[in-house]
Enzyme design. Structure first.
Site, PDB file in Angstrom:
ATOM      1  N   GLU A 145      65.667  56.938  37.692  1.00 43.25           N
ATOM      2  CA  GLU A 145      65.786  55.332  38.215  1.00 43.25           C
ATOM      3  C   GLU A 145      65.475  55.817  39.722  1.00 43.25           C
ATOM      4  OE1 GLU A 145      66.581  52.285  38.619  1.00 43.25           O
ATOM      5  OE2 GLU A 145      68.431  52.174  38.488  1.00 43.25           O
ATOM      6  N   ASP A 146      65.287  54.963  40.234  1.00 47.72           N
ATOM      7  CA  ASP A 146      64.790  55.206  41.668  1.00 47.72           C
ATOM      8  C   ASP A 146      66.160  55.175  42.293  1.00 47.72           C
ATOM      9  OD1 ASP A 146      65.525  52.463  41.144  1.00 47.72           O
ATOM     10  OD2 ASP A 146      64.301  51.449  43.191  1.00 47.72           O
ATOM     11  N   ASP A 149      73.306  53.295  43.753  1.00 45.59           N
ATOM     12  CA  ASP A 149      73.964  52.440  44.923  1.00 45.59           C
ATOM     13  C   ASP A 149      75.797  52.205  43.804  1.00 45.59           C
ATOM     14  OD1 ASP A 149      74.263  51.437  47.179  1.00 45.59           O
ATOM     15  OD2 ASP A 149      73.981  49.249  46.557  1.00 45.59           O
ATOM     16  N   PHE A 198      70.500  50.874  54.051  1.00 47.42           N
ATOM     17  CA  PHE A 198      69.513  49.997  53.011  1.00 47.42           C
ATOM     18  C   PHE A 198      68.306  50.896  53.134  1.00 47.42           C
ATOM     19  CE2 PHE A 198      66.585  46.556  51.181  1.00 47.42           C
ATOM     20  CZ  PHE A 198      67.009  46.399  49.992  1.00 47.42           C
ATOM     21  N   ARG A 211      57.014  47.615  48.489  1.00 46.10           N
ATOM     22  CA  ARG A 211      56.986  49.156  47.416  1.00 46.10           C
ATOM     23  C   ARG A 211      56.059  49.836  46.939  1.00 46.10           C
ATOM     24  NH1 ARG A 211      61.086  46.988  43.382  1.00 46.10           N
ATOM     25  NH2 ARG A 211      61.200  44.883  43.237  1.00 46.10           N
TER      26      ARG A 211
HETATM   27  P1  IMP Z   1      73.239  50.061  41.893  1.00 45.37           P
HETATM   28  O1  IMP Z   1      73.432  48.773  39.912  1.00 45.37           O
HETATM   29  O2  IMP Z   1      74.079  49.024  43.303  1.00 45.37           O
HETATM   30  O3  IMP Z   1      73.744  51.063  41.344  1.00 45.37           O
HETATM   31  O4  IMP Z   1      71.725  49.648  42.039  1.00 45.37           O
HETATM   32  C1  IMP Z   1      70.580  50.073  41.231  1.00 45.37           C
HETATM   33  C2  IMP Z   1      69.514  48.909  41.705  1.00 45.37           C
HETATM   34  O5  IMP Z   1      69.694  48.130  43.283  1.00 45.37           O
HETATM   35  C3  IMP Z   1      68.642  49.857  42.142  1.00 45.37           C
HETATM   36  O6  IMP Z   1      67.795  50.007  41.104  1.00 45.37           O
HETATM   37  C4  IMP Z   1      68.036  48.677  43.415  1.00 45.37           C
HETATM   38  O7  IMP Z   1      66.385  48.245  42.131  1.00 45.37           O
HETATM   39  C5  IMP Z   1      68.917  48.664  43.747  1.00 45.37           C
HETATM   40  N1  IMP Z   1      69.458  49.135  45.330  1.00 45.37           N
HETATM   41  C6  IMP Z   1      69.991  49.468  45.133  1.00 45.37           C
HETATM   42  N2  IMP Z   1      69.926  50.450  46.898  1.00 45.37           N
HETATM   43  C7  IMP Z   1      69.330  50.286  47.149  1.00 45.37           C
HETATM   44  C8  IMP Z   1      68.169  50.628  48.191  1.00 45.37           C
HETATM   45  O8  IMP Z   1      68.700  50.815  49.443  1.00 45.37           O
HETATM   46  N3  IMP Z   1      67.292  49.589  48.671  1.00 45.37           N
HETATM   47  C9  IMP Z   1      66.321  49.264  47.789  1.00 45.37           C
HETATM   48  N4  IMP Z   1      67.401  48.641  46.661  1.00 45.37           N
HETATM   49  C10 IMP Z   1      67.992  49.103  46.500  1.00 45.37           C
END
Ligand code: IMP
Length: 221
Positions: A145-146, A149, A198, A211
């Site tokens: 995963e990138d 959050d 962010f 990206r």
């Molecule tokens: P989560 O479900 O809230 O953990 O978010 C995961 C996904 O949200 C990641 O795979 C990203 O695609 C996106 N995401 C969360 N934080 C960021 C950020 O700071 N920048 C860009 N994408 C984010």
């Protein structure tokens, strides 16, 4: 010319076998790694940064160095096995591509796409947009995963993937924003812990832009 800056390393803890060091970047990003190697970080020249970027949080050298360490750790932990790396589209693409080439381990790859984001915020509803091509039953699975959050995406994927009977399931994330967690997810392999900001670049987008940037930065307001 590029400006070379040597960032300071701060000893964060130690055990009988390994010493854990934390790279205290001025921006607040940090990571934990075994070993005591110190290497210089090549800063991105401000004029080379994208005009929409306020500041660079992690430059190319920092990302590359940390990925080498993660790849070495994964290659050792999975020695003698043939894990399947599941890249979560689209943000994990550069990370996955660099990580798999740095690993010295035989492995296969597959992809999934789950979506919950719109602009800078999560909608909270996770949708599976693209599923795996291959079965993961009885396999060692590494989800790549990138960024984590809220943890909603990986929480959803964990539940989904566990129903398919993998032999093991672990998460590898380049970035972690632990302060934002809503679901209890703690990745076994993490590149950098970052503050609640962010970020874009190196696969991460804002409405599909940025990206392609080779570094990770914070957008101008
Ligand atoms: P989560 O479900 O809230 O953990 O978010 C995961 C996904 O949200 C990641 O795979 C990203 O695609 C996106 N995401 C969360 N934080 C960021 C950020 O700071 N920048 C860009 N994408 C984010």
């Amino acid at each position: 010319p590029f400006r070379r800056s040597m960032r300071s390393w701060r000893l964060e803890g130690s055990s009988s076998t390994t010493r854990t060091r934390s790279l205290g970047l001025s921006t607040g990003a940090s990571y934990h790694c075994a070993g005591a190697a110190v290497f210089p970080i090549l800063s991105v020249r401000p004029s080379m940064a994208h005009p929409d970027i306020e500041r660079v949080l992690l430059d190319e050298a920092a990302i590359r160095g940390r990925i080498q360490e993660l790849a070495a750790q994964l290659s050792a932990d999975y020695a003698g096995r043939r894990p399947v790396l599941i890249g979560i589209l689209k943000g994990s693409v550069p990370f996955m591509a660099d990580l798999m080439r740095a690993m010295t381990l035989d492995h296969t790859v597959d992809f999934m796409c789950a979506s919950s984001y719109s602009g800078e915020s999560s909608t909270g509803v996770v949708r599976l947009v693209l599923d795996l091509r291959e079965s993961i039953q009885g396999k060692d699975v590494l989800v790549i995963e990138d960024i984590i959050d809220t943890g909603l995406t990986l929480g959803y994927l964990r539940q989904n993937l566990l129903t398919r009977g993998p032999k093991s399931l672990e998460f590898v994330t380049l970035l972690d924003k632990p302060d934002c967690r809503k679901v209890n997810i703690s990745p076994k392999y993490c590149g950098f812990k970052i503050p609640n900001e962010f970020v874009v670049g190196y696969g991460l987008d804002y409405d599909e832009a940025y990206r392609h940037l080779p570094y990770i930065g914070v957008l101008k307001k």
